[in-house]
Every structure is written in C-alpha cells, then in structure tokens.
Design an enzyme around this catalytic site. Sequence first.
Site: not given
Ligand code: GLP
Length: 234
Positions: A63, A129, A131, A136
């Site tokens: 993404d 959440n 995702h 989402e």
């Molecule tokens: C963002 C990214 C996800 C990632 C999530 C959690 O939303 N798009 O790919 O898994 O953050 O991030 P973190 O690893 O910092 O908790």
Amino acid sequence: MNIIKVKDSAEGAQQAFQIYKDILSHGQAKVLGLATGSTPIALYNQLVESDLDFSNIVSVNLDEYLGLSGNDSQSYRYFMNQHLFNKKPFKHSYVPDGLRADHNAAAKEYDDIITDHPIDLQLLGIGRNGHIGFNEPGTSFESTTHVVNLTQSTIDANARFFDNESDVPTQAISMGIASVMSAKKILLLAFGADKADAIAATVNGPVTEDVPASILQNHEDVTIIIDDAAASKL
Ligand code: GLP
C-alpha cells in the site's frame, strides 16, 4: 493457521527471518509481498544484515498513502527505501503510486503487476481494527487494488509517525484482500498488547468482512508470529 508464539518482537523477527532464509535459500521465492509499519522493521534489519541476495527477487508492497511522493519521508516508498531497498537492492520493487491523478488506472496497473508477478510469500502486519494492508473493516473479501478512505482509528494509530495529526493522509491505495489471499504463503507478524483484540478476532472469531484479517482462516498456508502480549486474548 500455523501460530508461532514468541516472547517478544526480537524473537519474532528472528523466527520470521528464518522463514525468509529457508524460502530464499531453497530458491522457492521469486516474488515477495512486503509491508510497512513498525512491526516488520526488525525483520528488515535482519534481512539487511544477512548475506541473502535479493537481486533476482521482485518485491510488491501492499500500500501507499495518496498524495505523498516517494521522496516524502512519510511515504511508504520512502520507508521501504530506507529500511530495505537502499541497502538490499531487489530486481524490481513495486510500491503503489500515491501521486497518480487517475487512481483507478493506477489500481488497475498494480493489479496487472500482481498478476504478472504472483506473490510467493506475503508479509503482513495488522491494524488494531484487524485491517491488513489498508483494507479497513467492511472491505469486500473480493477486493483487488483500490483507493481507501482511512478510518479514524487508523489515522490515530499512524499519527505517531507525523508531526501533526492533520498531516496524516486520509486516503491510501492498497492491494485488495483478494490480492493478498492470492499469495502462495502468508506471514503475519503482530507484537504488543495493542494487537491482542485484532489477533483474537482473526484467529478465533467468525470470518467476517468486519475483521479483514479473519479471511486468513480460509488460506491454506498462513503463519502467524505473535508475542505473548499479542497472544494474550487467544
Ligand atoms: C498501517 C499499514 C499496515 C500495518 C499497520 C500496522 O496501517 N498500512 O500494513 O500493518 O499500519 O502498523 P504497525 O506495524 O506500525 O503497528
């Protein structure tokens, strides 16, 4: 689902590294699906310090924020360059283009890239959440690459990387859930108590679009590496 419990994120990164080492040293992967966020950083550090060679490997990232150029220090392209690609060059590294004016064309092109480069191993983190990528809650399980309106929960969670919450982009372009599910193998990493509810819903809850990661129950080759805190509600 193959669940590997570890005591902390350092041990989790070590276990994840072994999976990459095995699959790459046996020549079983040509395309790696990669992720951003704080979770995979320790794994990327290990990959960088290793003697693994990625020069024949293609990477496809999940993404990107809409509106940020790859030179913007908050963009996911920049993140990947800093943490991995600048130090370990890949044959080619794809990240969705957050600056293309025609988002639908950019999404379609990204799907074509994924079709042309079927993902052997997709790395995932998970949002609080549930995702995955930026898919989402409520996103169709049939989704391919698409533009996403980020939820307030995700904007709040990601605000820690920005000077002001108002700087956090509110939209992103993300690989879809069907695209993620098309990977041959999936590796999800989750560390910390913040992820405990999402992990419990992913592993033990119903398969529902309200919890995007719950679809992983239907994939035949998923490994989840979680620390004690993320596993605390299982
Ligand atoms: C963002 C990214 C996800 C990632 C999530 C959690 O939303 N798009 O790919 O898994 O953050 O991030 P973190 O690893 O910092 O908790």
